[in-house]
Scaffold this active site. Sequence first.
Site, PDB file in Angstrom:
ATOM      1  N   ARG A 152       0.874  -1.194   0.000  1.00  0.00           N
ATOM      2  CA  ARG A 152       0.000   0.000   0.000  1.00  0.00           C
ATOM      3  C   ARG A 152       0.899   1.228   0.000  1.00  0.00           C
ATOM      4  O   ARG A 152       1.147   1.835   1.028  1.00  0.00           O
ATOM      5  CB  ARG A 152      -0.925  -0.025   1.218  1.00  0.00           C
ATOM      6  N   LYS A 186      12.099   7.807   3.169  1.00  0.00           N
ATOM      7  CA  LYS A 186      11.851   8.055   4.598  1.00  0.00           C
ATOM      8  C   LYS A 186      13.166   8.170   5.351  1.00  0.00           C
ATOM      9  O   LYS A 186      13.314   8.993   6.253  1.00  0.00           O
ATOM     10  CB  LYS A 186      11.027   6.913   5.198  1.00  0.00           C
ATOM     11  N   GLU A 195       6.337   0.404   7.190  1.00  0.00           N
ATOM     12  CA  GLU A 195       5.903   1.495   6.327  1.00  0.00           C
ATOM     13  C   GLU A 195       5.148   0.964   5.117  1.00  0.00           C
ATOM     14  O   GLU A 195       5.636   0.073   4.420  1.00  0.00           O
ATOM     15  CB  GLU A 195       7.188   2.217   5.849  1.00  0.00           C
ATOM     16  N   ASP A 196       3.969   1.499   4.889  1.00  0.00           N
ATOM     17  CA  ASP A 196       3.201   1.214   3.683  1.00  0.00           C
ATOM     18  C   ASP A 196       2.895  -0.277   3.469  1.00  0.00           C
ATOM     19  O   ASP A 196       2.979  -0.796   2.347  1.00  0.00           O
ATOM     20  CB  ASP A 196       3.866   1.854   2.451  1.00  0.00           C
ATOM     21  N   ASP A 228       4.564   3.791  11.061  1.00  0.00           N
ATOM     22  CA  ASP A 228       4.417   5.233  10.838  1.00  0.00           C
ATOM     23  C   ASP A 228       3.054   5.597  10.272  1.00  0.00           C
ATOM     24  O   ASP A 228       2.509   6.651  10.590  1.00  0.00           O
ATOM     25  CB  ASP A 228       5.520   5.730   9.904  1.00  0.00           C
ATOM     26  N   ASP A 229       2.494   4.721   9.430  1.00  0.00           N
ATOM     27  CA  ASP A 229       1.192   5.045   8.828  1.00  0.00           C
ATOM     28  C   ASP A 229       0.110   5.115   9.896  1.00  0.00           C
ATOM     29  O   ASP A 229      -0.839   5.884   9.764  1.00  0.00           O
ATOM     30  CB  ASP A 229       0.818   3.992   7.780  1.00  0.00           C
ATOM     31  N   ASN A 262      -2.642  10.931   0.328  1.00  0.00           N
ATOM     32  CA  ASN A 262      -1.473  11.177  -0.524  1.00  0.00           C
ATOM     33  C   ASN A 262      -1.552  10.312  -1.765  1.00  0.00           C
ATOM     34  O   ASN A 262      -2.194   9.260  -1.726  1.00  0.00           O
ATOM     35  CB  ASN A 262      -0.186  10.780   0.232  1.00  0.00           C
TER      36      ASN A 262
HETATM   37  P1  NAI Z   1      -6.219   2.079   4.167  1.00  0.00           P
HETATM   38  O1  NAI Z   1      -6.289   1.337   2.897  1.00  0.00           O
HETATM   39  O2  NAI Z   1      -5.806   1.387   5.415  1.00  0.00           O
HETATM   40  O3  NAI Z   1      -7.658   2.744   4.455  1.00  0.00           O
HETATM   41  C1  NAI Z   1      -8.458   3.408   3.516  1.00  0.00           C
HETATM   42  C2  NAI Z   1      -9.854   3.528   4.108  1.00  0.00           C
HETATM   43  O4  NAI Z   1     -10.632   4.404   3.272  1.00  0.00           O
HETATM   44  C3  NAI Z   1     -10.634   2.221   4.196  1.00  0.00           C
HETATM   45  O5  NAI Z   1     -11.282   2.142   5.448  1.00  0.00           O
HETATM   46  C4  NAI Z   1     -11.699   2.367   3.083  1.00  0.00           C
HETATM   47  O6  NAI Z   1     -12.888   1.652   3.374  1.00  0.00           O
HETATM   48  C5  NAI Z   1     -11.936   3.857   3.131  1.00  0.00           C
HETATM   49  N1  NAI Z   1     -12.569   4.436   1.952  1.00  0.00           N
HETATM   50  C6  NAI Z   1     -12.396   4.104   0.653  1.00  0.00           C
HETATM   51  N2  NAI Z   1     -13.180   4.868  -0.123  1.00  0.00           N
HETATM   52  C7  NAI Z   1     -13.837   5.717   0.690  1.00  0.00           C
HETATM   53  C8  NAI Z   1     -14.773   6.747   0.493  1.00  0.00           C
HETATM   54  N3  NAI Z   1     -15.173   7.077  -0.732  1.00  0.00           N
HETATM   55  N4  NAI Z   1     -15.266   7.409   1.570  1.00  0.00           N
HETATM   56  C9  NAI Z   1     -14.860   7.114   2.812  1.00  0.00           C
HETATM   57  N5  NAI Z   1     -13.949   6.133   3.061  1.00  0.00           N
HETATM   58  C10 NAI Z   1     -13.450   5.449   2.019  1.00  0.00           C
HETATM   59  O7  NAI Z   1      -5.273   3.314   3.901  1.00  0.00           O
HETATM   60  P2  NAI Z   1      -4.522   4.239   4.964  1.00  0.00           P
HETATM   61  O8  NAI Z   1      -3.197   3.686   5.296  1.00  0.00           O
HETATM   62  O9  NAI Z   1      -5.419   4.561   6.091  1.00  0.00           O
HETATM   63  O10 NAI Z   1      -4.249   5.534   4.072  1.00  0.00           O
HETATM   64  C11 NAI Z   1      -5.322   6.297   3.553  1.00  0.00           C
HETATM   65  C12 NAI Z   1      -4.765   7.553   2.931  1.00  0.00           C
HETATM   66  O11 NAI Z   1      -4.150   8.354   3.941  1.00  0.00           O
HETATM   67  C13 NAI Z   1      -3.699   7.301   1.859  1.00  0.00           C
HETATM   68  O12 NAI Z   1      -3.916   8.141   0.757  1.00  0.00           O
HETATM   69  C14 NAI Z   1      -2.420   7.690   2.544  1.00  0.00           C
HETATM   70  O13 NAI Z   1      -1.473   8.222   1.637  1.00  0.00           O
HETATM   71  C15 NAI Z   1      -2.902   8.777   3.472  1.00  0.00           C
HETATM   72  N6  NAI Z   1      -1.975   8.983   4.583  1.00  0.00           N
HETATM   73  C16 NAI Z   1      -1.647  10.271   4.871  1.00  0.00           C
HETATM   74  C17 NAI Z   1      -0.729  10.546   5.831  1.00  0.00           C
HETATM   75  C18 NAI Z   1      -0.423  11.981   6.157  1.00  0.00           C
HETATM   76  O14 NAI Z   1      -1.039  12.853   5.646  1.00  0.00           O
HETATM   77  N7  NAI Z   1       0.497  12.285   7.004  1.00  0.00           N
HETATM   78  C19 NAI Z   1      -0.004   9.467   6.515  1.00  0.00           C
HETATM   79  C20 NAI Z   1      -0.509   8.133   6.210  1.00  0.00           C
HETATM   80  C21 NAI Z   1      -1.445   7.918   5.254  1.00  0.00           C
END
Ligand code: NAI
Length: 546
Positions: free
Chosen positions: A151, A169, A240-241, A263-264, A403
């Site tokens: 991911r 990172k 990570e990821d 970290d995520d 992101n």
């Molecule tokens: P993940 O795959 O664990 O979770 C994604 C979630 O979004 C799932 O629960 C899914 O059901 C939900 N989802 C999908 N479509 C949706 C919609 N239309 N409406 C509402 N929920 C929906 O992914 P993770 O690790 O949680 O990452 C999600 C995003 O957050 C990624 O784009 C990642 O890059 C970003 N992220 C940002 C960070 C930061 O800003 N510092 C750090 C870590 C992640």
Amino acid sequence: MSNYPTLFRSGSDLLHDPLLNKGTAFSEQERDALSLRGLLPPRVLSQDEQMLRVLRNLREKSSDLDKYVSLIALQDRNEILFYRAILDHLEEMMPIIYTPTVGLACQEYGQIFRRPRGIFISANDKGHVARILANWPLKEVRVIVVTDGERILGLGDLGANGMGIPVGKLSLYTACAGIHPSACLPVTIDVGTDNEKLLKDPLYIGLQHKRIRGEAYDALIDEFVEAVQRLFPQALIQFEDFANHNAFKLLNKYRHGVRTFNDDIQGTAAVALSGIYSSLRITGKSLTDQRLLFFGAGEAGTGIAGLVIRALVAEGMPEADARKRCWFLDSKGLVVKSRTDLTGHKLAFAQDAAPTADILSVIDTFRPTALIGASGKPGTFTESILRKMTEINERPVIFALSNPTSQAECTAEEAYRLTGGRAVFASGSPFRPVLFEGQTFTPGQGNNAYIFPGVGLGVVVSGSRLVPDEMFLAAARTLADALTQEELEAGRIYPPLTRIREVSTRIALATAEIAYDLGLATVPKPDNLPAVIKAAMFDPVYKSFV
Ligand code: NAI
């Protein structure tokens, strides 16, 4: 922190060691003493003069991916000059060596691949992982960032191409918190990929089969973690990821016995909580007044909610009440107890409410003070949602954390325009300042780089055996406290990246203090901890060899 250089090198060997090479900056005396005469053009340049060339070359490149390739090439030739460039021009360089450009680089990794960096462990290496790790030439490893590439950012499964993430990172560990580059080890565990496009790509660098899962996967990760304990017993392992089923499972499996964090889940939680603390300094409200509506119940979203709940409990709120302050929407609608499709990490956040996918009605019922986007889906903060948030809040808090930039739930421009300039906005990837009705708004970037390098440095300096959540809570508070009054008045909720080393030093101190308070430290506490932390930080300036 690092004994490098441990080997004496001269002549061509020296020029080909990126940790020692100074290129045209070797002095006349060094050229004589180190058999470099003739191997370099005659003129001796200073680091500043070399920097002119680096910047001019970089700024001439028209695409960010070309800039990424050029910077990685510099890192492969001369790490001190690379880190000088990053540190002195962090706001310009960070989006290239990390998100959003690193996402593009991972997608194109097979195409832009020049020379390997880090350790690749593949599913074929089962039973031999320790031997492979022993091939790493540097033995004083203090920080490992490891991915299985499933991911990558919000881009999905990129298999072995995900190596760009640990490399990036770790560059941030060095740039932001001064962890010596020789103490950093990027690792990719390649168990295959389910990405059909990559499987068909003749230039793909990883195993050309579907991901192995289940027991074989778990055993490989176990073997890796055990081998690290033996070969690099002082190393911190940052996961990570990983896709969320593995991320939660591995964190829960190892966090109580190994010096590790994800970290995520945890770094994101701290940076987002810090943004909430800062927004309270703007709105004058308290944390206990907040109601958070999360879009995305994955690693990022539930990680943030978990830490927010801890923070609320620390302020005296009973945990059951704190849980009612964090509501989640996922791809199937509101996360509620009556749903039968919820996996473990979501269940803990399910509410006693009727199932619905009607977001506007959820906002009417729950009346959130903040929207936290961690869905990986762009456009989910629609005009009607943003307008509704403005109806019920004087200063709605809008965090579009997904992101890279292309995946953000809304753009900075949308957030300010559709809330009439009232949003307290942060994103995961950077957005440019927005001019709205004659006023310039500076969007916050909820960049994990504010948190993990400082936490890592605190763990390394104290030798903490574990990385408990208390460290992330302390890091979140420290980051918000680091914001000056002038920065707040300019609408910032995170300090400018130009202050990152100072911020990381403060976070490292707070982290190390927690390690000492909780009895986790393995290094005796020095009288002058702040000075010891500063002294441990790598400064990218050339040292004389003669
Ligand atoms: P993940 O795959 O664990 O979770 C994604 C979630 O979004 C799932 O629960 C899914 O059901 C939900 N989802 C999908 N479509 C949706 C919609 N239309 N409406 C509402 N929920 C929906 O992914 P993770 O690790 O949680 O990452 C999600 C995003 O957050 C990624 O784009 C990642 O890059 C970003 N992220 C940002 C960070 C930061 O800003 N510092 C750090 C870590 C992640």
